[in-house]
Design a protein around this motif. Structure first.
Motif, PDB file in Angstrom:
ATOM      1  N   HIS A  32      -6.072 -36.428  -0.182  1.00 41.77           N
ATOM      2  CA  HIS A  32      -7.446 -36.241  -0.650  1.00 41.77           C
ATOM      3  C   HIS A  32      -8.375 -37.025   0.276  1.00 41.77           C
ATOM      4  O   HIS A  32      -8.841 -38.111  -0.054  1.00 41.77           O
ATOM      5  N   ALA A  33      -8.627 -36.455   1.455  1.00 39.37           N
ATOM      6  CA  ALA A  33      -9.405 -37.164   2.474  1.00 39.37           C
ATOM      7  C   ALA A  33     -10.848 -37.378   2.034  1.00 39.37           C
ATOM      8  O   ALA A  33     -11.409 -38.460   2.220  1.00 39.37           O
ATOM      9  N   VAL A  34     -11.454 -36.346   1.465  1.00 34.88           N
ATOM     10  CA  VAL A  34     -12.804 -36.432   0.913  1.00 34.88           C
ATOM     11  C   VAL A  34     -12.713 -35.947  -0.524  1.00 34.88           C
ATOM     12  O   VAL A  34     -12.261 -34.844  -0.784  1.00 34.88           O
ATOM     13  N   ASP A  35     -13.166 -36.793  -1.463  1.00 34.29           N
ATOM     14  CA  ASP A  35     -12.829 -36.565  -2.862  1.00 34.29           C
ATOM     15  C   ASP A  35     -14.067 -36.478  -3.750  1.00 34.29           C
ATOM     16  O   ASP A  35     -14.241 -37.247  -4.686  1.00 34.29           O
ATOM     17  N   GLY A  36     -14.962 -35.544  -3.410  1.00 35.20           N
ATOM     18  CA  GLY A  36     -16.117 -35.299  -4.258  1.00 35.20           C
ATOM     19  C   GLY A  36     -17.310 -36.176  -3.927  1.00 35.20           C
ATOM     20  O   GLY A  36     -17.717 -37.008  -4.735  1.00 35.20           O
ATOM     21  N   ILE A  37     -17.898 -35.991  -2.746  1.00 34.89           N
ATOM     22  CA  ILE A  37     -19.045 -36.802  -2.339  1.00 34.89           C
ATOM     23  C   ILE A  37     -20.318 -35.958  -2.307  1.00 34.89           C
ATOM     24  O   ILE A  37     -20.264 -34.752  -2.046  1.00 34.89           O
ATOM     25  N   SER A  38     -21.440 -36.584  -2.590  1.00 31.73           N
ATOM     26  CA  SER A  38     -22.744 -35.920  -2.583  1.00 31.73           C
ATOM     27  C   SER A  38     -23.754 -36.808  -1.873  1.00 31.73           C
ATOM     28  O   SER A  38     -23.800 -38.016  -2.115  1.00 31.73           O
ATOM     29  N   PHE A  39     -24.525 -36.211  -0.995  1.00 30.83           N
ATOM     30  CA  PHE A  39     -25.595 -36.946  -0.317  1.00 30.83           C
ATOM     31  C   PHE A  39     -26.549 -35.945   0.313  1.00 30.83           C
ATOM     32  O   PHE A  39     -26.281 -34.735   0.327  1.00 30.83           O
ATOM     33  N   ALA A  40     -27.663 -36.437   0.797  1.00 36.50           N
ATOM     34  CA  ALA A  40     -28.636 -35.602   1.496  1.00 36.50           C
ATOM     35  C   ALA A  40     -29.205 -36.388   2.660  1.00 36.50           C
ATOM     36  O   ALA A  40     -29.233 -37.616   2.639  1.00 36.50           O
ATOM     37  N   VAL A  41     -29.642 -35.669   3.684  1.00 39.65           N
ATOM     38  CA  VAL A  41     -30.262 -36.284   4.858  1.00 39.65           C
ATOM     39  C   VAL A  41     -31.612 -35.609   5.076  1.00 39.65           C
ATOM     40  O   VAL A  41     -31.689 -34.382   5.158  1.00 39.65           O
ATOM     41  N   ALA A  42     -32.652 -36.408   5.164  1.00 38.82           N
ATOM     42  CA  ALA A  42     -33.999 -35.883   5.358  1.00 38.82           C
ATOM     43  C   ALA A  42     -34.291 -35.682   6.837  1.00 38.82           C
ATOM     44  O   ALA A  42     -33.631 -36.268   7.699  1.00 38.82           O
ATOM     45  N   PRO A  43     -35.281 -34.864   7.181  1.00 41.02           N
ATOM     46  CA  PRO A  43     -35.677 -34.712   8.587  1.00 41.02           C
ATOM     47  C   PRO A  43     -36.089 -36.066   9.179  1.00 41.02           C
ATOM     48  O   PRO A  43     -36.845 -36.823   8.571  1.00 41.02           O
ATOM     49  N   GLY A  44     -35.553 -36.376  10.344  1.00 42.10           N
ATOM     50  CA  GLY A  44     -35.897 -37.614  11.021  1.00 42.10           C
ATOM     51  C   GLY A  44     -35.214 -38.852  10.484  1.00 42.10           C
ATOM     52  O   GLY A  44     -35.532 -39.961  10.903  1.00 42.10           O
ATOM     53  N   GLU A  45     -34.251 -38.678   9.590  1.00 41.86           N
ATOM     54  CA  GLU A  45     -33.584 -39.810   8.948  1.00 41.86           C
ATOM     55  C   GLU A  45     -32.203 -40.030   9.541  1.00 41.86           C
ATOM     56  O   GLU A  45     -31.538 -39.098   9.992  1.00 41.86           O
ATOM     57  N   THR A  46     -31.759 -41.295   9.514  1.00 41.94           N
ATOM     58  CA  THR A  46     -30.374 -41.632   9.838  1.00 41.94           C
ATOM     59  C   THR A  46     -29.694 -42.129   8.569  1.00 41.94           C
ATOM     60  O   THR A  46     -30.119 -43.130   7.987  1.00 41.94           O
ATOM     61  N   LEU A  47     -28.660 -41.408   8.144  1.00 37.81           N
ATOM     62  CA  LEU A  47     -27.824 -41.852   7.034  1.00 37.81           C
ATOM     63  C   LEU A  47     -26.540 -42.415   7.621  1.00 37.81           C
ATOM     64  O   LEU A  47     -25.788 -41.700   8.278  1.00 37.81           O
ATOM     65  N   GLY A  48     -26.311 -43.702   7.417  1.00 41.27           N
ATOM     66  CA  GLY A  48     -25.085 -44.326   7.875  1.00 41.27           C
ATOM     67  C   GLY A  48     -23.972 -44.102   6.867  1.00 41.27           C
ATOM     68  O   GLY A  48     -24.182 -44.248   5.658  1.00 41.27           O
ATOM     69  N   LEU A  49     -22.797 -43.748   7.350  1.00 38.15           N
ATOM     70  CA  LEU A  49     -21.619 -43.540   6.502  1.00 38.15           C
ATOM     71  C   LEU A  49     -20.574 -44.542   6.960  1.00 38.15           C
ATOM     72  O   LEU A  49     -20.050 -44.449   8.073  1.00 38.15           O
ATOM     73  N   VAL A  50     -20.288 -45.524   6.108  1.00 36.73           N
ATOM     74  CA  VAL A  50     -19.475 -46.655   6.521  1.00 36.73           C
ATOM     75  C   VAL A  50     -18.300 -46.842   5.578  1.00 36.73           C
ATOM     76  O   VAL A  50     -18.370 -46.508   4.397  1.00 36.73           O
ATOM     77  N   GLY A  51     -17.215 -47.380   6.118  1.00 44.35           N
ATOM     78  CA  GLY A  51     -16.030 -47.659   5.323  1.00 44.35           C
ATOM     79  C   GLY A  51     -14.865 -47.997   6.233  1.00 44.35           C
ATOM     80  O   GLY A  51     -14.950 -47.884   7.458  1.00 44.35           O
ATOM     81  N   ILE A 224     -29.208 -49.125  13.047  1.00 43.83           N
ATOM     82  CA  ILE A 224     -29.675 -47.758  13.307  1.00 43.83           C
ATOM     83  C   ILE A 224     -30.018 -46.963  12.053  1.00 43.83           C
ATOM     84  O   ILE A 224     -30.765 -45.993  12.115  1.00 43.83           O
ATOM     85  N   SER A 225     -29.511 -47.352  10.885  1.00 44.48           N
ATOM     86  CA  SER A 225     -29.619 -46.500   9.693  1.00 44.48           C
ATOM     87  C   SER A 225     -30.887 -46.768   8.891  1.00 44.48           C
ATOM     88  O   SER A 225     -31.382 -47.894   8.835  1.00 44.48           O
ATOM     89  N   HIS A 226     -31.388 -45.718   8.249  1.00 39.80           N
ATOM     90  CA  HIS A 226     -32.442 -45.865   7.246  1.00 39.80           C
ATOM     91  C   HIS A 226     -31.817 -46.070   5.864  1.00 39.80           C
ATOM     92  O   HIS A 226     -32.280 -46.901   5.086  1.00 39.80           O
ATOM     93  N   ARG A 227     -30.806 -45.281   5.558  1.00 41.28           N
ATOM     94  CA  ARG A 227     -30.037 -45.448   4.326  1.00 41.28           C
ATOM     95  C   ARG A 227     -28.559 -45.533   4.689  1.00 41.28           C
ATOM     96  O   ARG A 227     -28.141 -45.095   5.766  1.00 41.28           O
ATOM     97  N   VAL A 228     -27.764 -46.076   3.763  1.00 47.67           N
ATOM     98  CA  VAL A 228     -26.345 -46.288   4.018  1.00 47.67           C
ATOM     99  C   VAL A 228     -25.539 -45.824   2.818  1.00 47.67           C
ATOM    100  O   VAL A 228     -25.869 -46.144   1.672  1.00 47.67           O
ATOM    101  N   ALA A 229     -24.476 -45.057   3.086  1.00 50.61           N
ATOM    102  CA  ALA A 229     -23.513 -44.667   2.063  1.00 50.61           C
ATOM    103  C   ALA A 229     -22.187 -45.350   2.382  1.00 50.61           C
ATOM    104  O   ALA A 229     -21.697 -45.266   3.509  1.00 50.61           O
ATOM    105  N   VAL A 230     -21.625 -46.039   1.406  1.00 46.70           N
ATOM    106  CA  VAL A 230     -20.361 -46.753   1.571  1.00 46.70           C
ATOM    107  C   VAL A 230     -19.244 -45.922   0.953  1.00 46.70           C
ATOM    108  O   VAL A 230     -19.331 -45.537  -0.222  1.00 46.70           O
ATOM    109  N   MET A 231     -18.206 -45.646   1.740  1.00 52.51           N
ATOM    110  CA  MET A 231     -17.086 -44.840   1.263  1.00 52.51           C
ATOM    111  C   MET A 231     -15.846 -45.695   1.061  1.00 52.51           C
ATOM    112  O   MET A 231     -15.578 -46.616   1.834  1.00 52.51           O
ATOM    113  N   TYR A 232     -15.095 -45.346   0.012  1.00 52.49           N
ATOM    114  CA  TYR A 232     -13.801 -45.970  -0.223  1.00 52.49           C
ATOM    115  C   TYR A 232     -12.853 -44.909  -0.740  1.00 52.49           C
ATOM    116  O   TYR A 232     -13.114 -44.278  -1.765  1.00 52.49           O
ATOM    117  N   LEU A 233     -11.787 -44.678  -0.018  1.00 49.59           N
ATOM    118  CA  LEU A 233     -10.724 -43.757  -0.408  1.00 49.59           C
ATOM    119  C   LEU A 233     -11.275 -42.389  -0.828  1.00 49.59           C
ATOM    120  O   LEU A 233     -10.948 -41.848  -1.870  1.00 49.59           O
TER     121      LEU A 233
END
Length: 336
Positions: A32-51, A224-233
């Motif tokens: 289960h590499a990706v297990d039900g994630i939800s997010f959005a990215v706005a024009p001109g935005e950097t969303l950091g995905l970290v884990g 570099i990021s405007h917003r950050v999403a933290v992932m675990y498993l």
């Protein structure tokens, strides 16, 4: 970021890979590499995905671009559902969605010149005449800090930082709106990392690009990021703006990540060191309930039984933790 229509939205995205063993390759489970994630990215935005390595962040980026087919969920680009489009139908969207690979040594074809590599997307999408394509290549080389005459050289003649600049030029060739940056500086020296990050920031300001920036280095993510999403498993456990995440993390896993690295912030001084026990569980045999409960210092009985929903605890600050269950469930993390 200002409230605006998202460029891209991901809803309950899942990607499972079958595990096959034995002589006849029979199935024996799923990763289960990706297990039900939800997010959005706005024009001109950097969303950091970290884990941590193996948490599914790179797979999430590749699934977003449809380089791997999602098992479940929905991907919407500029309001259009692209989740199950066939390849001919996806072709126009691929012009607007590009990727910068992690390894600048493995991501370039050694049999092609640097100019041919950058020109290749234009050829595939049949854009412009040969003369126009060559002019575009020259412009791109200059924009990423390479000399135009270097387009005749082969990848082995460049340094690692120069190769990554070639990869950036290739990603820019079709004038995309979204670029997935899959750990683009992790294979580079620290001094070169700063140059590439500054280049990406300048390009974003100049061209209005949106980035999904995948990384495990929190210092890079903070820069570099405007917003950050933290992932675990395979799951997103916290999502908020950069300042809130680094100054007031709410999820125990985020606290542990931040305590493990030096952060040059006054508010971070004196932060208690959090040492997690045990190892990351296997994505084939995930824990029940909250995936993090086997390592969480605050875990209780509910954590072992019930999966926490990603909820808005404060304005724009979402966390999936039973310690913060006062807010309403929020299935989609929209940009603010």
């Amino acid at each position: 970021m200002s409230a605006t229509a998202p460029l891209v939205e991901v809803r309950d995205l899942r990607k499972h890979f079958p595990v096959r063993r034995g002589l006849f390759g029979t199935g024996s489970g799923q990763v289960h590499a990706v297990d039900g994630i939800s997010f959005a990215v706005a024009p001109g935005e950097t969303l950091g995905l970290v884990g941590e390595s193996g948490c599914g962040k790179s797979t999430a980026g590749r699934a977003l671009l449809r380089l791997v087919q999602p098992s479940e969920g929905e991907i919407r680009f500029r309001g259009h559902d692209i989740t199950r489009l066939n390849e001919p139908a996806m072709l126009p969207y691929r012009r607007s969605m590009q990727m910068i690979q992690q390894d600048p040594y493995a991501s370039l074809n050694p049999r092609m010149t640097a100019g041919e590599i950058v020109e290749e997307p234009l050829v595939i999408h049949r854009m412009g005449s040969r003369v126009e394509r060559q002019e575009r290549v020259v412009q791109l080389f200059e924009r990423v800090g390479l000399r135009p005459e270097q387009r005749h050289a082969y990848p082995h003649e460049f340094s690692g930082g120069q190769r990554q600049r070639i990869g950036i030029a290739r990603a820019l060739a079709l004038s995309p709106a979204l670029i997935v940056c899959d750990e683009p500086v992790s294979a580079l020296d620290v001094s070169i990392q700063a140059q590439i990050i500054n280049l990406l920031t300048d390009l974003q300001e100049e061209l209005g690009l949106s980035y999904l920036f995948v990384a495990h280095d929190l210092a890079v993510i903070e820069h570099i990021s405007h917003r950050v999403a933290v992932m675990y498993l395979g799951r997103i456990v916290e999502l908020t703006d950069r300042t809130s995440l680094f100054e007031t993390p709410l999820h125990p896993y985020t606290e542990a990540l931040l305590s493990a690295v030096p952060i040059a912030r006054v508010s971070a001084r004196g932060r208690k060191r959090v040492v997690l026990s045990g190892d990351v569980p296997s994505p084939v045999n995930r824990p029940s309930g909250c995936h993090f409960h086997t390592r969480c210092p605050y875990a209780h009985a509910r954590c072992r039984l019930e999966e926490p929903a990603l909820r808005a605890v404060r304005d724009g600050h979402l966390v999936a933790c039973h310690l913060h269950d006062a807010g309403p469930a929020l299935p989609l993390a929209r940009p603010h």
